[in-house]
Design an enzyme around this catalytic site. Structure first.
Site, PDB file in Angstrom:
ATOM      1  CG  HIS A 130     -25.330  15.936  52.691  1.00 10.25           C
ATOM      2  ND1 HIS A 130     -25.940  17.110  52.332  1.00 10.25           N
ATOM      3  CD2 HIS A 130     -25.205  15.220  51.546  1.00 10.25           C
ATOM      4  CE1 HIS A 130     -26.172  17.101  51.018  1.00 10.25           C
ATOM      5  NE2 HIS A 130     -25.727  15.957  50.519  1.00 10.25           N
ATOM      6  CD  GLU A 131     -23.162  11.984  51.098  1.00  8.19           C
ATOM      7  OE1 GLU A 131     -24.040  11.341  50.480  1.00  8.19           O
ATOM      8  OE2 GLU A 131     -22.646  13.036  50.640  1.00  8.19           O
ATOM      9  CG  HIS A 173     -28.243  11.823  49.837  1.00 11.21           C
ATOM     10  ND1 HIS A 173     -29.162  12.378  48.977  1.00 11.21           N
ATOM     11  CD2 HIS A 173     -27.181  12.677  49.857  1.00 11.21           C
ATOM     12  CE1 HIS A 173     -28.669  13.520  48.487  1.00 11.21           C
ATOM     13  NE2 HIS A 173     -27.478  13.727  49.009  1.00 11.21           N
ATOM     14  CD  GLU A 231     -28.065  17.616  47.788  1.00 13.62           C
ATOM     15  OE1 GLU A 231     -27.953  16.418  47.475  1.00 13.62           O
ATOM     16  OE2 GLU A 231     -27.167  18.243  48.373  1.00 13.62           O
TER      17      GLU A 231
END
Ligand code: ZN
Length: 500
Positions: free
Chosen positions: A261-262, A265, A291
């Site tokens: 997830h990170e 980003h 997101e």
């Protein structure tokens, strides 16, 4: 004499630099700063915030924006002027005393929230929340709006989006989603997630997480991965991106999916145009688009069967004791269990958006003045039953679970769900553009997808607003259909359901 645009560019670039310095100070305090550094750090951050506010509201900047508006032709310059105007107007319409009051009230509110959550005592938090809601209503009125008051707050995180637009997509989503959750609950097959709770040594998790981030395209020569209590992605620009995660030796999912997830980003940040660093043209479109990039890598890629066909061997070698005898099918089922739950941050990708719809409805009513703070617990619990069929046993596991409202963040929650919807629509477009994408993912080849994201989304910075970007990239306005198609086709086989 520099031209008006040059003077303008220098001014907004310095505002961007101040913001990035603040970001670095924040990263440091979340990762390696000793506790003793807290009060000095608070002073430093407060000074940077004051300087940035002075720059953002400077009359000289206002004059330059007036002078340049409608006189710049270059699309990069246009996006800088457009976003600088938005920033200038939002900042200069709110008096400095009110900004200071908001930050003072929210420091106390965050502290009160922490205690209230620990004791599940909503009435102890309610007066703080009432004060914050009043301040935010006032701020929204000062900023102004054309539709409703909540729009002024939503615009901070998702520029150009309105409450009515959010309501339209959420309304289209809630019925089919609730229905699908009910079908899954009565499905013939139920995957079991217990294998994720075996023993996963920390050192092996650290190197596997790094391997995953690197594999999908996060560039460690222009970024780092560290540990913090709450995972996030920060840094100073495309060449210095800071990811954080956390490790639990008895649960593998938070580090694996947290890092995917990170890193999603971070990959977006690394793909933003470096030539326009510190200015809107070099920044992310919105929180929702940000997101979409994290969810795309975490869920659409990282929880897919194809991804693990390529990656599961390495995963078993990293954790031979825990996963050596677990089949790929069992592992894929384990990372894709769906179950209505009380806590948003633990929710699966099917039920997650329902948690957001609930928060959007409540905060919109609070800001609009049709719901009182004291009535939040009842409204929350009623909506939990209606949307997810579960009842919080107390407010700690209900309306006190998130930090956002205590930090004065109203209008933020919808961006999480918008991110899921944008991600679904982008991923469908990528599958159309790269016909053998699924085979590439099976082979662990992520470069074609990354190149597509770079070309269609990352390189444009803030040139297009979210709605326009989605339309350009996918050929259609934002709609819930790609997301609904995605969850139905993905989860039906895992749960043994027939979908027609
Ligand atoms: Zn995120």
């Amino acid at each position: 004499m520099p031209s008006a645009y040059e003077a303008f560019h220098k001014a907004i670039r310095e505002i961007g630099q101040l913001g990035s310095i603040e970001g670095l100070l924040d990263w440091d305090s979340e990762t390696i700063m000793p506790d003793g550094g807290l009060s000095a750090r608070a002073e430093q951050i407060s000074l940077i915030a004051t300087l940035a506010h002075e720059r953002r509201t400077s009359p000289t900047l206002g004059e330059l924006i007036e002078q340049l508006d409608s006189r710049v032709d270059d699309p990069i310059e246009q996006s800088n002027v457009r976003e600088a105007r938005r920033m200038y107007e939002r900042a200069s319409r709110v008096p400095a005393e009110l900004v200071t009051r908001l930050s003072r009230v929210s420091v106390l509110a965050k502290e009160a929230w922490g205690k209230a959550r620990a004791g599940s005592d909503f009435p102890a938090f309610a007066p703080h929340l009432s004060e914050l809601v009043n301040i935010k209503r006032h701020i929204a009125d000062l900023i102004g709006y054309t539709g409703e008051r909540y729009d002024a707050l939503l615009d901070e995180y998702e520029p150009g989006m309105t409450s009515a637009q959010v309501e339209e997509v959420f309304t289209a989503l809630r019925g089919p989603l609730c229905e699908f959750v009910r079908r899954l609950a009565h499905a013939p097959r139920k995957p079991d997630s217990s294998v994720l709770h075996r023993n996963f040594p920390r050192a092996a998790q650290e190197s596997f997480a790094r391997h995953l981030a690197e594999a999908i395209g996060f560039d460690f020569s222009r970024g780092r991965l560290d540990v913090s209590k709450h995972p996030f992605c920060g840094g100073t620009g495309p060449a210095d991106v800071r990811l954080t995660t956390r490790y639990y030796e008895d649960f593998i999912a938070p580090s694996v999916f947290g890092v995917l997830h990170e890193a999603g980003h971070g990959i977006y940040e690394q793909g933003l145009p470096e030539a326009h660093m510190f200015t809107p043209a070099g920044q992310a479109v919105s929180l929702g688009i940000h997101e979409s990039q994290s969810r795309l890598w975490e869920n659409f890629v990282g929880r897919s069967r194809e991804f693990w066909e390529g990656m599961y061997g390495a995963c078993q070698r990293a954790f031979p004791d825990a996963l050596g005898s677990v089949s790929l099918d069992a592992f894929h089922g384990a990372i894709n269990t769906v179950s209505p739950s009380l806590i948003r941050v633990e929710a699966d990708e099917v039920t997650y958006n329902l948690h957001i719809i609930l928060r959007f409805e409540i905060e919109r009513a609070l800001i609009g003045g049709t719901l009182e703070v004291r009535d939040i617990p009842a409204a929350w619990n009623g909506k939990m039953r209606e949307l997810l069929g579960v009842s919080p046993p107390n407010d700690a596991q209900g309306c006190l679970q998130d930090i956002h409202w205590s930090a004065g963040m109203f209008g933020y929650f919808p961006t999480y769900a918008l991110g899921n919807l944008y991600a679904a629509q982008f991923f469908e477009a990528a599958l159309r553009a790269i016909p053998n994408l699924r085979d590439e993912l099976r082979r662990g080849q992520f470069a074609p997808l990354l190149a597509w994201l770079r070309e269609n989304i990352h390189q444009h910075g803030m040139r297009y607003r979210a709605g326009e970007l989605v339309h350009r990239v996918t050929g259609a306005p934002l709609t819930v259909e790609p997301f609904l198609r995605y969850i139905r086709t993905k989860f039906a086989p895992i749960y043994g359901l027939n979908i027609t």
